[in-house]
Scaffold this active site. Structure first.
Site, PDB file in Angstrom:
ATOM      1  N   ARG A 257       0.816  -1.213   0.000  1.00  0.00           N
ATOM      2  CA  ARG A 257       0.000   0.000   0.000  1.00  0.00           C
ATOM      3  C   ARG A 257       0.854   1.269   0.000  1.00  0.00           C
ATOM      4  O   ARG A 257       0.662   2.149  -0.851  1.00  0.00           O
ATOM      5  CB  ARG A 257      -0.934   0.014   1.209  1.00  0.00           C
ATOM      6  CG  ARG A 257      -1.854  -1.189   1.286  1.00  0.00           C
ATOM      7  CD  ARG A 257      -3.015  -0.913   2.205  1.00  0.00           C
ATOM      8  NE  ARG A 257      -3.597  -2.135   2.745  1.00  0.00           N
ATOM      9  CZ  ARG A 257      -4.772  -2.211   3.334  1.00  0.00           C
ATOM     10  NH1 ARG A 257      -5.511  -1.139   3.455  1.00  0.00           N
ATOM     11  NH2 ARG A 257      -5.226  -3.356   3.819  1.00  0.00           N
TER      12      ARG A 257
ATOM     13  N   GLU B 187     -11.532  -7.743  -5.745  1.00  0.00           N
ATOM     14  CA  GLU B 187     -11.024  -8.841  -6.569  1.00  0.00           C
ATOM     15  C   GLU B 187     -11.911  -9.183  -7.770  1.00  0.00           C
ATOM     16  O   GLU B 187     -11.413  -9.480  -8.858  1.00  0.00           O
ATOM     17  CB  GLU B 187     -10.789 -10.088  -5.708  1.00  0.00           C
ATOM     18  CG  GLU B 187      -9.574  -9.993  -4.799  1.00  0.00           C
ATOM     19  CD  GLU B 187      -9.811  -9.135  -3.579  1.00  0.00           C
ATOM     20  OE1 GLU B 187      -8.824  -8.653  -2.986  1.00  0.00           O
ATOM     21  OE2 GLU B 187     -10.990  -8.923  -3.206  1.00  0.00           O
TER      22      GLU B 187
END
Length: 675
Positions: free
Chosen positions: A199, A513
């Site tokens: 991240r 996803e």
């Protein structure tokens, strides 16, 4: 211009707020823990704390106008009964200013702008009520730091490249100023190595890349051009301590101020295999940018240690000890703790422009192992299920799919074509029947993932789905079946009985996803069904997760009921991944062309590069295996000694190649090199 608020927005007064416990809180009792939402174990967070929030007066002024303006442009109906909403198919029934008519051609540009507006609503809520906080609670409109002082920049840094892709220059300048004046990593705090890498490091590196690759993104002040790279290098240097384990497998966490690596607070001290093997794209790109070999060496050493364990059929257990370098247990799954290990195999191959065929070799073995051991079918409608083996490959199959598994169909499609369209790929000399079969598999798995959404009352997927299987289960390696359902949306549709959603698994964390795979399948097949499914999903998020009072969007607790109870939390990957993938799905295909970039597991884009320009090449070779894939130990030891002699006693150097070549550079359809 007049605005109106759709009546189907839930009333969030006195809504329940539930928190998912994290490893830090559970095992140390501290309040500043780093939430591990990306790769959380399936059974994690079963215990929740409930609170009730007081009703709040609705705010007026600028924030209200932003909310209403977004609703207007998004064009959601005021509780209407249009064909699109009821059936989930066909065109949308749009209020004035909307995106299409029933018979009109879909305006994907306007739909893309709707995603941009949803991002702006989320960002403005955070900017006004949670600026600088690492966690943001959009209903309470509060936030929390995960590390003192001034936090980690979790949400801001994770969203930098989304701001750039959406051309939000005003918001980008605000974020850049915060990074320049406030962000530092001198924290006496242990943070998760994996989450911080994908991240924070990934966000900084992709921002550095995109500010040069996209027009109008460079900072006004030339002295700020290297800001993101400088911050990335500073962070990476602090993360290096995690790799200082006896085996080279990184410790699960690291104290930023000292660089001290620490074993996991859970799982017997073992690191997650996915976490250990999902640092490579970031470290390799940083090595390429800086010319510093140690980032590359540390990341590649991890892959060597893991592979030297000799996993059966390319499938690795989900835990590995950092001190010993050996696997803990034999549980196999492509959900939490296993997922992105497989994702990064093929992406490492593409990142270095196919110059490291060892990773294609490992990917091919792993995909073959998935087909042999994990692919099965639901009992009635034959949905393809990527199941688990909790007791190892010799144990019983578990018909369970985390939503996290839904990265796999898009990754399979990417592996087949390398990012080219299917039409282009089929013209290549290396195209085979196996490639066609793998594309069908990618399509079938994508359909299963979309079924997770369509099978619920809200149209949102649960965190985990289970499936009804035949007895004995039908397996992919014995017969290839195709779903015999069109996923009809009527409430009592028979196909929905194949999906089993348990109460503990019914929450939705805004995960990306499935839309990630829709994006890959759309770009590669150019079949508009994937865009249509994406629009259906986006509509469900807007209807059921948008909060009042300009707060933005929240994760929810139960996708089976309308309105769903809320969790009052906005994940950073809502901005970094989910909305970004929706935006890219509705964008022209020349925005981040797939054959020119790789996206890390947090959807941060990096360019493909020629590693030979910096003299970086794979510094290890796979140990020899027998016909069954088992490592031949005696020969392996002899080859290890030979490699040490060739390298002057240094095992695994990167600037000069050490180790055998494991296979010629391969194109689509090439078989796995012989062993």
């Amino acid at each position: 211009m007049s605005f109106r608020l759709p009546s189907n927005v839930p009333n969030f007064d006195n809504a329940q707020r539930r928190f998912e416990d994290n490893v830090w809180n559970k095992f140390t009792g501290k309040e500043d823990g780093l939430p591990m939402y990306k790769d959380k174990p399936a059974g994690y967070g079963a215990k929740r704390t409930a609170r009730r929030w007081c009703g709040r007066k609705r705010r007026v002024g600028l924030v209200a106008l932003v909310v209403l303006g977004v609703l207007y442009w998004i064009g959601w109906r005021a509780g209407g009964k249009g064909e699109g909403a009821e059936s989930g198919r066909g065109e949308w029934n749009i209020i004035p200013g909307g995106l299409t008519g029933k018979k009109g051609k879909v305006d994907w540009e306007k739909r893309r702008e709707s995603v941009r507006d949803a991002f702006l609503l989320s960002w403005k809520g955070y900017e006004e009520h949670g600026w600088g906080y690492d966690e943001y609670h959009p209903i309470a409109r509060t936030g929390r730091y995960m590390a003192q002082p001034n936090g980690m920049g979790w949400i801001i840094v994770d969203a930098l490249d989304t701001l750039m892709l959406m051309n939000l220059t005003k918001e980008l300048n605000h974020a850049r100023d915060w990074v320049s004046t406030t962000l530092n990593y001198d924290k006496n705090q242990d943070v998760n190595t994996f989450e911080t890498t994908i991240r924070m490091l990934g966000g900084l590196l992709s921002a550095h890349y995109l500010q040069d690759a996209l027009p109008g993104m460079k900072p006004v002040n030339p002295t700020d051009e290297d800001l993101f790279l400088e911050k990335a290098t500073d962070l990476a240097d602090k993360l290096m301590g995690a790799f200082e384990s006896p085996s080279g497998i990184p410790w699960a966490s690291v104290v930023l101020s000292t660089g001290e690596g620490q074993a996991s607070h859970a799982d017997g001290g073992a690191s997650s295999t996915a976490e250990a093997a999902t640092l490579q794209l970031e470290m390799k790109y940083l090595a390429f940018l800086t010319g510093e070999a140690h980032y590359w060496e540390k990341a590649e050493k991890v892959m060597q240690v893991l592979d030297n364990n000799g996993a059966k059929d390319g499938l690795v257990p989900i835990f590995v000890y950092a001190d010993k370098g050996t696997f803990r247990g034999n549980e196999i799954r492509l959900g939490s703790r296993g997922d992105s290990y497989y994702e990064y195999l093929i992406k490492q191959y593409f990142q270095t422009s196919k110059q490291e065929p060892v990773y294609l070799d490992m990917w091919n073995e792993a995909l073959a192992g998935v087909k042999k051991h994990l692919l099965t079918y639901s009992k009635n409608s034959y949905f393809t299920v990527l199941a688990e083996r909790p007791s190892g490959l010799e144990g019983a199959i578990s018909p369970k799919m985390d939503h996290l598994v839904c990265f796999m169909p898009g990754t399979i499609a990417l592996a087949v074509t390398g990012g080219m369209t299917l039409a282009e790929a089929r013209k290549q000399p290396g195209w085979t029947k196996q490639n066609e079969e793998d594309m069908i598999l990618a399509r079938e798995l994508t359909k299963t993932c979309m079924g997770m959404y369509r099978s619920t009352a809200t149209g949102l997927a649960p965190e985990i789905a289970h499936f009804e299987l035949a007895d004995p289960p039908k397996m992919y390696h014995t017969e290839v079946l195709h779903s015999r359902s069109e996923m009809e949306t009527d409430e009592g549709a028979e196909w929905k009985k194949d999906f089993v959603i348990k109460p503990a698994d019914a929450h939705n964390l805004q995960r990306p996803e499935t839309v990630e795979s829709l994006f890959y399948l759309w770009r590669i097949t150019e079949d508009e069904i994937y865009r249509e499914w994406g629009w259906e999903m986006f509509d469900a998020f807007v209807k059921h997760t948008m909060v009042e009072n300009g707060g933005g969007f929240t994760s929810v607790n139960d996708v089976r009921v309308v309105p769903p109870p809320t969790r009052d939390n906005m994940e950073s990957f809502w901005l970094a991944e989910t909305l970004k993938y929706f935006y890219l799905l509705f964008s022209p295909s020349d925005l981040l062309p797939l054959d020119k970039i790789v996206l890390n597991t947090e959807a941060h884009p990096f360019p493909r590069f020629d590693a030979r320009k910096k003299r970086f090449r794979t510094g290890w070779g796979r140990l020899p295996r027998d016909a069954k894939g088992n490592i031949v130990r005696q020969k392996a030891e002899e080859k290890t000694e030979d490699k040490k002699e060739e390298g002057g006693g240094k095992d695994g150097g990167m600037k000069e190649v050490v180790g055998e070549k494991v296979g010629e550079q391969m194109t689509m359809g090439d078989s796995v090199p012989g062993t």
